[in-house]
Design a protein around this motif. Structure first.
Motif, short mmCIF file in Angstrom:
data_model
loop_
_atom_site.label_atom_id
_atom_site.label_comp_id
_atom_site.label_asym_id
_atom_site.label_seq_id
_atom_site.Cartn_x
_atom_site.Cartn_y
_atom_site.Cartn_z
N ALA A 198 0.84 -1.07 0.04
CA ALA A 198 0.00 -0.28 0.43
C ALA A 198 0.65 1.05 -0.18
O ALA A 198 0.74 2.29 -0.51
N MET A 199 1.93 1.28 0.64
CA MET A 199 3.02 2.71 0.68
C MET A 199 3.19 2.27 -0.39
O MET A 199 3.26 3.50 -1.07
N LEU A 200 3.89 1.87 -0.90
CA LEU A 200 5.14 1.11 -2.26
C LEU A 200 3.85 1.95 -3.31
O LEU A 200 4.29 2.95 -4.04
N SER A 201 2.74 1.83 -3.44
CA SER A 201 1.95 2.23 -4.37
C SER A 201 1.61 3.25 -4.07
O SER A 201 1.16 4.63 -5.50
N ALA A 202 1.40 4.14 -2.55
CA ALA A 202 1.36 5.76 -2.89
C ALA A 202 2.30 6.28 -2.60
O ALA A 202 2.13 7.59 -3.39
N SER A 203 3.21 5.79 -3.39
CA SER A 203 4.34 6.88 -3.42
C SER A 203 4.95 7.00 -5.17
O SER A 203 5.92 7.41 -5.54
N GLU A 204 4.10 6.12 -5.83
CA GLU A 204 4.45 6.71 -7.25
C GLU A 204 4.87 7.21 -7.56
O GLU A 204 3.91 8.70 -7.27
N PRO A 205 5.40 7.50 -8.96
CA PRO A 205 5.74 8.35 -9.76
C PRO A 205 3.92 9.03 -10.04
O PRO A 205 2.97 7.77 -10.68
N GLY A 206 4.17 10.21 -10.49
CA GLY A 206 2.17 10.39 -11.06
C GLY A 206 1.18 10.95 -10.42
O GLY A 206 0.41 10.86 -11.38
N LEU A 207 1.08 10.51 -8.98
CA LEU A 207 0.73 10.12 -8.12
C LEU A 207 0.06 11.49 -7.06
O LEU A 207 -0.37 11.54 -6.36
N GLY A 208 0.61 12.91 -7.79
CA GLY A 208 -0.10 14.08 -7.37
C GLY A 208 2.01 14.51 -6.84
O GLY A 208 3.09 13.67 -7.72
N SER A 209 1.72 15.72 -6.42
CA SER A 209 3.63 16.64 -6.38
C SER A 209 3.97 15.78 -5.33
O SER A 209 3.96 14.79 -4.40
N ALA A 210 5.54 16.29 -5.32
CA ALA A 210 6.22 15.52 -4.30
C ALA A 210 6.22 16.00 -3.29
O ALA A 210 6.19 15.36 -2.35
N TRP A 211 5.38 16.98 -2.94
CA TRP A 211 4.80 17.69 -1.44
C TRP A 211 3.79 16.61 -1.14
O TRP A 211 3.29 16.38 0.08
N THR A 212 3.08 15.60 -1.67
CA THR A 212 2.07 14.57 -1.66
C THR A 212 1.84 13.54 -1.29
O THR A 212 1.36 12.61 -1.03
N ASN A 213 3.26 13.33 -2.19
CA ASN A 213 3.88 11.90 -1.76
C ASN A 213 4.75 11.80 -0.38
O ASN A 213 5.28 11.93 -0.30
N PRO A 214 3.92 10.87 0.41
CA PRO A 214 4.69 10.82 1.38
C PRO A 214 6.16 10.09 1.91
O PRO A 214 6.30 10.94 1.92
N SER A 215 6.46 9.22 1.02
CA SER A 215 7.94 9.01 0.67
C SER A 215 8.86 10.53 0.28
O SER A 215 9.80 10.71 0.69
N VAL A 216 8.12 10.46 -1.04
CA VAL A 216 8.89 11.45 -1.41
C VAL A 216 9.03 12.90 -0.81
O VAL A 216 9.37 13.30 -0.40
N ALA A 217 7.65 13.28 -0.08
CA ALA A 217 7.91 13.83 1.08
C ALA A 217 8.39 14.33 2.40
O ALA A 217 9.53 15.54 2.66
N LEU A 218 8.78 13.18 2.14
CA LEU A 218 9.54 13.06 3.84
C LEU A 218 11.38 13.12 3.04
O LEU A 218 11.94 13.32 3.99
N GLY A 219 11.54 12.50 2.36
CA GLY A 219 12.47 12.39 2.06
C GLY A 219 13.38 13.84 1.10
O GLY A 219 14.27 14.30 1.65
N LEU A 220 12.42 14.34 0.32
CA LEU A 220 12.90 16.40 0.26
C LEU A 220 12.63 16.86 1.66
O LEU A 220 14.08 17.55 1.72
N ALA A 221 12.27 16.80 2.57
CA ALA A 221 12.71 17.10 3.70
C ALA A 221 13.45 16.82 4.45
O ALA A 221 14.17 17.67 4.85
N ILE A 222 14.15 15.82 4.86
CA ILE A 222 15.13 15.37 5.07
C ILE A 222 16.20 15.73 4.64
O ILE A 222 17.24 16.30 5.01
N GLY A 223 16.34 15.63 3.16
CA GLY A 223 17.85 16.15 2.09
C GLY A 223 17.44 17.35 2.49
O GLY A 223 18.91 18.24 2.18
#
Length: 342
Positions: A250-275
């Motif tokens: 479920a988390m992997l599928s929620a993190s797919e590209p194209g399903l929202g911006s980097a700010w709404t993608n839970p995995s990418v948003a967390l990585g963006l924030a930490i980095g």
């Protein structure tokens, strides 16, 4: 790799419903980092797209580095592989329980053994299932502490390379303990988890181990929680594998590209924030965890500290620290808070 459109392939895992429940469970509060994160948003989205199509050129132009990256991306497909292996895992664990084993000793080192330790500490061992003992040290006191009754003990030898000296030494020790206890079929008490083609895989087959689990070679030890290295011990503890794998998919599928911006993608948003925080000098990642999840912090420490400490650049994870008033902290801190639902 399967995508969000393939979730119905495993109806028992209920991944679509789990994915829906993940919606809005991540919240990013950038504060003074707003401009920094905005500046790196496009870079984060490009990295996600490259990761999904396994394009190592997103990270490096060097051919040798690209190959090293490609050799370590198997964790992306690991939840799907484990979904297909659930029946085997459950059947194996049930046979161990049925045959009267009361204890399981996991012989492993480093990243491949830390996830089972966290699963035990957070989720525990189900009633009437074997007790799990972690042995990742050759210290005599630690070995003695794992001295369970040989006739009722299963030994899980976990080594990606198959040649890690510590677990192999421990395996030899417990093989002798079984033989000294008069157990002629000592190999029935051994299970191996390793990559294909290793010396351990050869030994397990030649000596007739109770079972052998071959893990994909492109899954690194520290990223192996949702592979046989993590789920064989979880199965032996009677944990809910379908829930573990279902939430992972479920988390992997929620993190797919194209399903929202980097700010709404839970995995990418967390990585963006930490980095982004680290780029801005806030490289002390401070975890705020409820008591039930404190062992999880130890795992995050290992993942982040070892994975980011490259070329003189890294992020320092801090777990288990008693919180102070905000004014007590300097400008090098970034906070991540985990909360349990309800």
């Amino acid at each position: 790799m399967p995508s969000a459109h393939d979730l119905a392939r495993w109806p028992a895992l209920d991944a679509p419903a789990k994915r829906a429940r993940l919606h809005n469970t991540f919240r990013l509060s950038p504060g003074p980092l707003l401009d920094t994160l905005r500046a790196h948003t496009e870079e984060a989205e490009r990295a996600l797209a490259g990761l999904w199509r396994r394009d190592a050129s997103v990270w490096s132009d060097a051919a040798d580095v690209q190959q090293a990256i490609l050799n370590r991306l198997g964790w992306l497909a690991s939840p799907f592989l484990m979904a297909d292996a659930l029946d085997r895992l459950l059947t194996f664990a049930a046979s161990v329980k049925r045959d009267g084993f009361t204890d399981v000793v996991l012989l492993g080192m480093g990243g491949s053994s830390l996830a089972p330790e966290v699963l035990r500490a957070v989720l525990g061992v189900a009633p009437e299932w074997p007790r799990l003992h972690m042995l990742d040290s050759t210290d005599p006191a630690a070995v003695r502490a794992a001295g369970t009754p040989p006739k009722q003990t299963l030994y899980v030898l976990a080594s990606k390379s198959g040649t890690t000296i510590e677990p192999n030494v421990l395996a030899a020790h417990f093989r002798k303990a079984l033989q000294d206890a008069g157990i002629l079929r000592w190999a029935d008490h051994f299970v191996a988890i390793t990559d294909e083609g290793t010396e351990l895989a050869r030994r397990a087959r030649a000596e007739g181990f109770r079972d052998l689990f071959i893990n994909p070679s492109d899954i690194g030890g520290r990223y192996s929680a949702l592979s046989f290295f993590g789920l064989v011990p979880a199965a032996l503890m009677g944990q809910n594998l379908a829930a573990l794998v279902g939430w992972a998919i479920a988390m992997l599928s929620a993190s797919e590209p194209g399903l929202g911006s980097a700010w709404t993608n839970p995995s990418v948003a967390l990585g963006l924030a930490i980095g982004g925080a680290a780029r801005a000098g806030r490289d002390k990642l401070t975890l705020i965890l409820p008591a039930a999840l404190e062992p999880f912090g130890l795992w995050v420490e290992q993942l982040i500290a070892e994975s980011t400490g490259k070329r003189g650049t890294g992020i320092i994870p801090i777990a288990g620290e008693k919180l102070a008033e905000p004014a007590k902290y300097g400008h090098d801190r970034f906070f991540v808070r985990l909360r349990l639902h309800g």
